[in-house]
Design a protein around this motif. Structure first.
Motif, PDB file in Angstrom:
ATOM      1  N   VAL A 159       7.740  -0.037  15.306  1.00 23.21           N
ATOM      2  CA  VAL A 159       6.860   1.071  14.900  1.00 23.21           C
ATOM      3  C   VAL A 159       6.889   1.213  13.386  1.00 23.21           C
ATOM      4  CG1 VAL A 159       6.532   3.581  14.992  1.00 23.21           C
ATOM      5  CG2 VAL A 159       7.054   2.321  17.083  1.00 23.21           C
ATOM      6  N   TYR A 160       8.096   1.225  12.806  1.00 19.64           N
ATOM      7  CA  TYR A 160       8.212   1.377  11.357  1.00 19.64           C
ATOM      8  C   TYR A 160       7.556   0.200  10.627  1.00 19.64           C
ATOM      9  CZ  TYR A 160      11.852   4.778  12.629  1.00 19.64           C
ATOM     10  OH  TYR A 160      12.546   5.821  13.167  1.00 19.64           O
ATOM     11  N   ARG A 161       7.822  -1.021  11.105  1.00 15.80           N
ATOM     12  CA  ARG A 161       7.239  -2.214  10.459  1.00 15.80           C
ATOM     13  C   ARG A 161       5.719  -2.172  10.492  1.00 15.80           C
ATOM     14  NH1 ARG A 161      11.162  -5.597  12.966  1.00 15.80           N
ATOM     15  NH2 ARG A 161       9.715  -5.683  14.699  1.00 15.80           N
ATOM     16  N   THR A 162       5.177  -1.800  11.637  1.00 14.03           N
ATOM     17  CA  THR A 162       3.715  -1.744  11.779  1.00 14.03           C
ATOM     18  C   THR A 162       3.132  -0.689  10.862  1.00 14.03           C
ATOM     19  OG1 THR A 162       3.911  -2.456  14.075  1.00 14.03           O
ATOM     20  CG2 THR A 162       1.823  -1.469  13.410  1.00 14.03           C
ATOM     21  N   LEU A 163       3.758   0.489  10.814  1.00 15.15           N
ATOM     22  CA  LEU A 163       3.263   1.551   9.935  1.00 15.15           C
ATOM     23  C   LEU A 163       3.357   1.140   8.465  1.00 15.15           C
ATOM     24  CD1 LEU A 163       4.718   4.719  11.689  1.00 15.15           C
ATOM     25  CD2 LEU A 163       2.332   3.958  11.667  1.00 15.15           C
ATOM     26  N   GLU A 164       4.415   0.421   8.102  1.00 13.21           N
ATOM     27  CA  GLU A 164       4.564  -0.028   6.719  1.00 13.21           C
ATOM     28  C   GLU A 164       3.544  -1.100   6.346  1.00 13.21           C
ATOM     29  OE1 GLU A 164       8.656  -1.201   6.670  1.00 13.21           O
ATOM     30  OE2 GLU A 164       9.361   0.840   6.282  1.00 13.21           O
ATOM     31  N   GLN A 165       3.074  -1.867   7.330  1.00 13.05           N
ATOM     32  CA  GLN A 165       2.097  -2.927   7.054  1.00 13.05           C
ATOM     33  C   GLN A 165       0.703  -2.379   6.757  1.00 13.05           C
ATOM     34  OE1 GLN A 165       2.249  -5.482  10.459  1.00 13.05           O
ATOM     35  NE2 GLN A 165       4.171  -6.427   9.851  1.00 13.05           N
ATOM     36  N   VAL A 166       0.434  -1.141   7.153  1.00 15.02           N
ATOM     37  CA  VAL A 166      -0.874  -0.540   6.865  1.00 15.02           C
ATOM     38  C   VAL A 166      -0.917  -0.247   5.371  1.00 15.02           C
ATOM     39  CG1 VAL A 166      -2.424   1.400   7.355  1.00 15.02           C
ATOM     40  CG2 VAL A 166      -0.993   0.466   9.186  1.00 15.02           C
ATOM     41  N   PRO A 167      -1.849  -0.869   4.626  1.00 10.13           N
ATOM     42  CA  PRO A 167      -1.779  -0.807   3.160  1.00 10.13           C
ATOM     43  C   PRO A 167      -2.257   0.496   2.523  1.00 10.13           C
ATOM     44  CG  PRO A 167      -3.584  -2.218   3.844  1.00 10.13           C
ATOM     45  CD  PRO A 167      -2.869  -1.811   5.082  1.00 10.13           C
ATOM     46  N   SER A 168      -3.134   1.251   3.175  1.00 12.14           N
ATOM     47  CA  SER A 168      -3.702   2.415   2.481  1.00 12.14           C
ATOM     48  C   SER A 168      -3.911   3.580   3.448  1.00 12.14           C
ATOM     49  CB  SER A 168      -5.038   2.053   1.846  1.00 12.14           C
ATOM     50  OG  SER A 168      -5.989   1.755   2.854  1.00 12.14           O
ATOM     51  N   ALA A 169      -4.136   4.750   2.858  1.00 11.49           N
ATOM     52  CA  ALA A 169      -4.376   5.949   3.657  1.00 11.49           C
ATOM     53  C   ALA A 169      -5.704   5.853   4.406  1.00 11.49           C
ATOM     54  CB  ALA A 169      -4.359   7.188   2.763  1.00 11.49           C
ATOM     55  N   SER A 170      -6.710   5.264   3.786  1.00 12.89           N
ATOM     56  CA  SER A 170      -8.007   5.148   4.460  1.00 12.89           C
ATOM     57  C   SER A 170      -7.904   4.223   5.671  1.00 12.89           C
ATOM     58  CB  SER A 170      -9.081   4.648   3.494  1.00 12.89           C
ATOM     59  OG  SER A 170      -8.783   3.339   3.056  1.00 12.89           O
ATOM     60  N   LEU A 171      -7.145   3.134   5.527  1.00 16.38           N
ATOM     61  CA  LEU A 171      -6.960   2.247   6.674  1.00 16.38           C
ATOM     62  C   LEU A 171      -6.108   2.930   7.744  1.00 16.38           C
ATOM     63  CD1 LEU A 171      -7.640  -0.504   7.834  1.00 16.38           C
ATOM     64  CD2 LEU A 171      -5.555  -1.384   6.800  1.00 16.38           C
TER      65      LEU A 171
END
Length: 142
Positions: free
Chosen positions: A90-102
């Motif tokens: 969960v943490y890894r996936t959330l960290e991979q999201v690069p921006s707030a809009s994404l």
């Protein structure tokens, strides 16, 4: 001589005053029922179309639907030592999201795919401390 109960019931039913409904009321009720049925039917079709589109896009890396699918898979993880959520994934996936809009698009994709709110699922799947860490990761997006 007393009449049997069934005969008395039949006489009561026959002598009961009839309720009359005008044809306008009947038409309005039928139209309302048809309208509600059409609304819910079209809504179900639109949701199915959106879900199918999201599922096809989930195969592309970096797509919001892909991140949403990874998060759902982390929630449904059955690891070797028992049931539970794979918090590290969960943490890894959330960290991979690069921006707030994404991240907003990931939230929407999760809703479209699983008809559930990602924030609520995070809260249900994680402990209070783990949930706070996940929120910190989400809120750190710029």
């Amino acid at each position: 001589m007393a009449l049997p109960a069934a005969t008395l019931a039949m006489q009561a039913i026959k002598s009961k005053p009839k309720v009359k409904v005008s044809s306008k009321v009947t038409t309005v009720l039928l139209a309302t029922g048809f309208g509600l049925g059409a609304f819910f039917g079209v809504r179900a079709l639109v949701r199915k179309f959106k879900r199918n589109t999201r599922e096809r896009l989930a195969l592309r890396e970096g797509n919001p639907a892909s991140f949403a699918t990874q998060l759902k898979m982390a929630f449904e993880n059955d690891n070797a030592f028992g049931w539970g959520t794979d918090e590290e994934m969960v943490y890894r996936t959330l960290e991979q999201v690069p921006s707030a809009s994404l991240m907003r698009r990931v939230l929407r994709a999760y809703k479209d795919l699983y008809n559930s709110n990602l924030s609520a699922d995070l809260k249900n799947e994680l402990s209070t401390q783990e949930y706070a860490i996940a929120l910190d990761i989400i809120n750190s997006k710029t």
